[in-house]
Design an enzyme around this catalytic site. Structure first.
Site, short mmCIF file in Angstrom:
data_model
loop_
_atom_site.label_atom_id
_atom_site.label_comp_id
_atom_site.label_asym_id
_atom_site.label_seq_id
_atom_site.Cartn_x
_atom_site.Cartn_y
_atom_site.Cartn_z
N SER A 129 21.23 -12.76 -39.83
CA SER A 129 22.00 -13.44 -38.78
C SER A 129 23.08 -14.24 -39.49
CB SER A 129 21.07 -14.41 -38.04
OG SER A 129 21.80 -15.33 -37.26
N TYR A 141 15.25 -21.93 -37.67
CA TYR A 141 15.74 -20.54 -37.63
C TYR A 141 16.67 -20.29 -38.82
CZ TYR A 141 17.83 -16.27 -35.59
OH TYR A 141 18.28 -14.99 -35.35
N1 LIG Z 1 20.44 -12.13 -30.24
C1 LIG Z 1 21.14 -12.75 -31.18
O1 LIG Z 1 22.04 -13.56 -30.89
C2 LIG Z 1 20.87 -12.45 -32.64
C3 LIG Z 1 21.86 -12.81 -33.56
C4 LIG Z 1 21.65 -12.57 -34.91
C5 LIG Z 1 20.47 -12.00 -35.34
N2 LIG Z 1 19.50 -11.66 -34.42
C6 LIG Z 1 18.27 -11.07 -34.96
O2 LIG Z 1 18.19 -9.73 -34.53
C7 LIG Z 1 16.83 -9.36 -34.36
C8 LIG Z 1 16.61 -8.81 -32.96
O3 LIG Z 1 17.02 -9.78 -32.02
P1 LIG Z 1 17.21 -9.48 -30.46
O4 LIG Z 1 18.35 -10.29 -29.99
O5 LIG Z 1 17.19 -8.03 -30.21
O6 LIG Z 1 15.90 -10.21 -29.90
P2 LIG Z 1 14.71 -9.73 -28.95
O7 LIG Z 1 15.25 -8.91 -27.82
O8 LIG Z 1 13.95 -10.98 -28.65
O9 LIG Z 1 13.85 -8.77 -29.88
C9 LIG Z 1 12.96 -9.23 -30.85
C10 LIG Z 1 12.07 -8.07 -31.22
O10 LIG Z 1 11.19 -8.49 -32.28
C11 LIG Z 1 9.88 -8.09 -31.94
N3 LIG Z 1 8.92 -8.99 -32.58
C12 LIG Z 1 8.86 -10.34 -32.53
N4 LIG Z 1 7.83 -10.79 -33.24
C13 LIG Z 1 7.20 -9.69 -33.75
C14 LIG Z 1 6.05 -9.48 -34.55
N5 LIG Z 1 5.31 -10.51 -35.00
N6 LIG Z 1 5.71 -8.21 -34.89
C15 LIG Z 1 6.45 -7.17 -34.45
N7 LIG Z 1 7.53 -7.29 -33.69
C16 LIG Z 1 7.90 -8.54 -33.34
C17 LIG Z 1 9.81 -8.13 -30.42
O11 LIG Z 1 8.84 -7.22 -29.93
P3 LIG Z 1 7.37 -7.58 -29.39
O12 LIG Z 1 7.48 -8.91 -28.70
O13 LIG Z 1 7.07 -6.44 -28.47
O14 LIG Z 1 6.52 -7.59 -30.62
C18 LIG Z 1 11.20 -7.61 -30.06
O15 LIG Z 1 11.20 -6.21 -30.02
C19 LIG Z 1 16.00 -10.61 -34.68
O16 LIG Z 1 15.59 -10.56 -36.02
C20 LIG Z 1 17.00 -11.74 -34.47
O17 LIG Z 1 16.64 -12.88 -35.21
C21 LIG Z 1 19.68 -11.85 -33.08
#
Ligand SMILES: NC(=O)c1ccc[n+]([C@@H]2O[C@H](COP(=O)([O-])OP(=O)(O)OC[C@H]3O[C@@H](n4cnc5c(N)ncnc54)[C@H](OP(=O)(O)O)[C@@H]3O)[C@@H](O)[C@H]2O)c1
Length: 252
Positions: free
Chosen positions: A137, A150
């Protein structure tokens, strides 16, 4: 005939992970979808299979090392690992942040990525041409108020990516870090604010076009599909309306 290359995507049950699974499947990979919510990854795998792609689902908590090791036994050779599972919990200042939230964010983002990467590194190496993607991120690169736990966890992932790249140079595996800024996904902010959709909506309020999950998935797919000798070390991608973690243009 050469076997179809396999891509494992963690956190494929929503947001960026699900979009990446769709795009890598369309790019010709046999995708293996993992996340804790089995129903969601099974539904996505069925959708992709129905569209003529190769996809399977495997329920996995990346923080459960024994389960990750068991999962990894299925792979003798692996082309791509996308370490996407992760996220944020809370937005409290350092003075009052809950240590349990900090611990959980470190556990999921850093140890989860470490677990899966360690377990699958032999198969990635054995493929003769492996790619590891780490979804960090812009929080991995600079701090912002209320982001402490975070930011610390994502900095940890950044260090993991950099260190691993140094350590495995000379092997046929590259390490790509993709660092997105603000991405509007259905669950990220809602999870961060524990289901408070009003607080979650404020994150994106007045922002003209935050990134979408598809934008980031395209970035990942582009980086993964560069020729093998090209390593996109670190790719920062933000919406035009965001100049830094704390400098966001809002039309409010
Ligand atoms: N959205 C943003 O603004 C943003 C910006 C920069 C980086 N990111 C990063 O990008 C990635 C995806 O984010 P997103 O926005 O797509 O968020 P999201 O929709 O909340 O997705 C998070 C995913 O991680 C999985 N997860 C969480 N804990 C887990 C565990 N212990 N074991 C296995 N799977 C797990 C969840 O699935 P389950 O709950 O089904 O396990 C879900 O599929 C993350 O690493 C986040 O930090 C996001």
């Amino acid at each position: 005939m050469a076997a179809t290359p396999i891509a494992v995507i963690t956190g494929a049950s929503s947001g960026i992970g699900a979009a990446t699974a769709r795009q890598l499947a369309a790019a010709g990979y046999r995708v293996v979808l993992t996340a804790r919510r089995k129903d969601r990854i099974e539904a996505l795998a069925a959708e992709l299979t129905g569209a003529g792609h190769q996809a399977t689902a495997y329920a996995l908590d990346v923080t459960d090392r024994a389960a990750v090791d068991e999962f990894a036994t299925a792979f003798r050779s692996l082309a791509v690992l996308v370490n996407n599972a992760g996220g944020a919990l809370g937005a409290d200042p350092v003075a009052t942040g809950d240590p349990a939230d900090w611990r959980q964010m470190y556990e999921t983002n850093v140890i989860g990525t470490l677990n899966v990467t360690q377990a699958l590194l032999p198969a990635l190496t054995a493929s003769g041409d492996g790619t590891i993607v780490i979804l960090s991120s812009t929080a991995a690169l600079s701090s912002y108020e209320g982001g402490g736990g975070y930011v610390a966890a994502k900095h940890g992932e950044h260090v993991l990516a950099e260190t691993l790249r140094l350590e495995i140079v000379g092997t046929p595996v590259r390490v790509i870090e993709v660092a997105p800024g603000m991405v509007k996904t259905e669950e990220f902010a809602t999870t961060r604010f524990r289901g408070d959709t009003e607080k979650a909506a404020k994150v994106y309020a007045g922002v003209d076009a935050p990134l979408t999950a598809d934008d980031v998935a395209e970035t990942i797919t582009w980086a993964v599909s560069r020729p093998s000798h090209v390593n996109i070390d670190l790719l920062v991608v933000r919406p035009r309306a965001q100049a830094s973690n704390s400098k966001v243009h809002r039309t409010l």
